[in-house]
Design an enzyme around this catalytic site. Sequence first.
Site, PDB file in Angstrom:
ATOM      1  N   LYS A 205     -85.351   8.064  -8.238  1.00 35.85           N
ATOM      2  CA  LYS A 205     -86.791   8.148  -8.026  1.00 35.85           C
ATOM      3  C   LYS A 205     -87.229   9.608  -8.154  1.00 35.85           C
ATOM      4  O   LYS A 205     -86.664  10.488  -7.525  1.00 35.85           O
ATOM      5  CB  LYS A 205     -87.117   7.613  -6.627  1.00 35.85           C
ATOM      6  CG  LYS A 205     -88.519   7.088  -6.447  1.00 35.85           C
ATOM      7  CD  LYS A 205     -88.641   6.361  -5.109  1.00 35.85           C
ATOM      8  CE  LYS A 205     -90.039   5.816  -4.904  1.00 35.85           C
ATOM      9  NZ  LYS A 205     -90.159   5.094  -3.624  1.00 35.85           N
TER      10      LYS A 205
ATOM     11  N   GLU B 147     -93.395  -8.284   6.283  1.00 36.73           N
ATOM     12  CA  GLU B 147     -94.516  -8.351   7.230  1.00 36.73           C
ATOM     13  C   GLU B 147     -94.443  -9.564   8.147  1.00 36.73           C
ATOM     14  O   GLU B 147     -94.797  -9.489   9.324  1.00 36.73           O
ATOM     15  CB  GLU B 147     -95.841  -8.366   6.460  1.00 36.73           C
ATOM     16  CG  GLU B 147     -96.149  -7.091   5.708  1.00 36.73           C
ATOM     17  CD  GLU B 147     -95.585  -7.058   4.302  1.00 36.73           C
ATOM     18  OE1 GLU B 147     -95.858  -6.089   3.566  1.00 36.73           O
ATOM     19  OE2 GLU B 147     -94.856  -8.021   3.936  1.00 36.73           O
TER      20      GLU B 147
ATOM     21  N   ARG C 231    -100.345 -10.864   4.668  1.00 37.68           N
ATOM     22  CA  ARG C 231     -99.104 -11.557   4.323  1.00 37.68           C
ATOM     23  C   ARG C 231     -98.445 -12.211   5.538  1.00 37.68           C
ATOM     24  O   ARG C 231     -97.544 -13.030   5.396  1.00 37.68           O
ATOM     25  CB  ARG C 231     -98.143 -10.568   3.668  1.00 37.68           C
ATOM     26  CG  ARG C 231     -98.663 -10.022   2.341  1.00 37.68           C
ATOM     27  CD  ARG C 231     -97.988  -8.721   1.939  1.00 37.68           C
ATOM     28  NE  ARG C 231     -96.586  -8.862   1.614  1.00 37.68           N
ATOM     29  CZ  ARG C 231     -96.120  -9.116   0.389  1.00 37.68           C
ATOM     30  NH1 ARG C 231     -96.959  -9.268  -0.615  1.00 37.68           N
ATOM     31  NH2 ARG C 231     -94.829  -9.206   0.167  1.00 37.68           N
TER      32      ARG C 231
END
Length: 632
Positions: free
Chosen positions: A280, A366, A394
Site C-alpha cells: 500500500k 459492523e 449495515r
Amino acid sequence: MLLEQIDGPKDLKTLTIPELEQLAEEIRRFLIEKLSVTGGHLAPNLGVVELTLAMHYLFDSPKDKFIFDVGHQSYVHKILTGRKDRFDTLRKYKGMCGFVKRAESEHDVWEAGHSSTSLSAAMGMALARDLKGESNEVIAVIGDGALTGGMALEALNHIGHEKKKMMVILNDNEMSIAPNVGAMHHYLGKIRTDRHYQKAKEELNQLLNKIPAIGGKLAKTAERLKDSIKYLLVSGILFEQFGLTYFGPVDGHDLGQLIDVMEQARNATGPVLIHVITVKGKGYSPAEADSHKWHGVSSPYKIESGQMLKAVGPPMYTEVFGNTLIEMAERDKRIVAVTPAMPSGSGLVKFAERFPDRMIDVGIAEQHAATMCAALAMEGLKPVYAVYSTFLQRAYDQVVHDICRQNLNVVFAIDRAGFVGPDGETHQGVYDIAYLRHIPNMVLMMPKDENELRRMMRTALDYESGPIGIRYPRINGLGVEIDPEPLPIPIGSWETVRDGDSAAILALGPMLEVAEEAAEQLKREGINVRIINARFIKPLDETMLRQLAQEGLRMIVLEETAELGGLGSSILEFYSLHGISASVRIIGIPDLFIEHGSIKEQRQEAGLTVERVVNEVMAMRPRVRKSASGPA
C-alpha cells in the site's frame, strides 16, 4: 511518455512487459501529482498499479466485468479507460467520482462505496452470464480487509457451492500473511502456480477417482491421500475448502508473474482465487511509511516532503469526541470503545494508546460490532460504538434485534452525520434519523457545537435506561469556549437560543448557524424569528412543541438529513397524533442522492441555504388584506 498514448484498454495490448513497467511508474507519478492538489485515496491506488495494468492487458473490459470492492482503488482503472484528463476534477462538484461510477464509463460495471460487496456482485453477474448463454469473464478484486466482512464470506460460501467460472483477486496489502508463515509459504506458493504442478495435480486426481470404492477402508484411504496432498502442497487450503482453486501468493508488483498467473487462472474451470501481495502506497515513500495516514488524503500536500497543507482552525467534532472519551474513561473503567476498522477516522487512536485493553477494533464487521456491544452492555460494561452514519446502516438488524429490543445501554457515536463532501452519495450520513428514531427504546440527539457534544457524551454515558445515540458532522467545531467539566443535558429538552414572535426555526446541529444568519437578515426587515436548538430528535420536547402551537407561531424545521422520516416528519407526526393544529414546513434533503462536492455545494443543491430559509419565512407570513378604499 507512454501514458499520453493510452486512451483506452486496447492501447495496452501491444505493449511489452518492460513498456508496461515503464507505464506503471508514469501512472504512479501522475497519481502523486494530481492527488497532491485534489486529495483522494492515494495509498490504495499506488498499490494496485501493476495489478490493474495486468487485468486490462489480459482481459477485454467492458465485455469482461471488472468489479472493484469499495471502488476507492479504481483510479488506475479510470486512467486506463479514458478518464485521465478529468483527474483535475476528482471528487469535485460535478467532477469525476472518487469511486466507480456507472454513469462515467461503460467500463464501470458495479458501484460501491461500502466494502465486501464485490463477491456477491460477481456471483450475480456470473449467474446472469450463464443464464443468457454468454461467455465473458467475471473478475472481482477484493482486499484482505474487506474479506473480513460477513457478506464476503457468505458470497464465498455460495461461489464454492455453485462452481461458476469466475475469478477472485485477493489484494493483500497489509502483508499480514507472508511474515506469519515465512519462506516455506512463498516456496509452496511458487509450486502452486507452476503449470506443471497444476497438470500433475489434475492427473493425480484423475487417477484417484478411478480407484473403485470396493471397500470402506480403500475409499477412505484414497480420500485421505487426496486431502494430504492438498494440505502439503496448497498454501491456500482455506479457499480450496470453500471450493475455489487457489493461486498464490503472487508478487503484485511483478507484471510478468501477474500476467502469467492470471493466464493460468483464466484457463482453469470453476471459480479461482489469486492471492496477490501488494504494498500500500507503493512508490511514494511517505505513503509506504504510513499507509494508514495516506489511505485517504482529505487535503493537499507537498510532494517532496509529504507535508499536509491543512487549514488552522477549531478541532473537528471527531477529535473532540475522542479526547472527551479519554477524559470520561479515566473516571469510569467500564467504558469500552468499539469500532469497525475505523480507529483513526473515528478519533480513537489516542484512546487506543491510553487504553489498549479497552479499545476493540473488530475489522470491517459492523453487524458483529453491534451484537458484541449488546453483550458487553449486558455484562455491565459501557460500550461506545464509534461508527460512521453510512456504515451503521449495515448493522440495522442488530441495532433493532440485539440492542434496542433488549433495551441495552449501548452508546452510539455516529460520526459523519449529514453531508460528507468529496466522498459523496455512498457516504452521506443523511439516513440515520429515519432508520433509528422509529425503534423503541432509542434516544437520539445532535449537538449545536463542540461544547454541547461534550455535554451529550456526559449525558449518554450517565444514561442507564437503554440505547442512546449522538450524531455529529464531519466538520470543524465553531471554536466555542469549552466547559472544563461537561454537565449532562435533561433528556428530551430543547433550547431557545434566540427569541422572536414572527416565526420559529427549529434547527438541528450545524443548521443552527444557517438559522442564525437567516434571522439576522430577517431582523433587518422587521421580522423577529425565534430560533430553537432542537437537539433531541427522540424524544421530542413535547412541552415546547405544545407551547409553539398555542402561540400560533409558524414553524420551519431545518435539518441536514433526509426530509422523509427526519426530525420534521417526527414533529408533524406528533401534532397529528395529538390533534394539534400547527403550521410546519420542512427544509431538509429532498428525496434524491446528493453526489460528491464540497459540503457547501451539497447544501446549496439540497436547498439548505440562508436564502431559502429567508424566503420560506417571508412566504409563511400572513398577508395583509386591503379594503376598497385603501390599506386596512
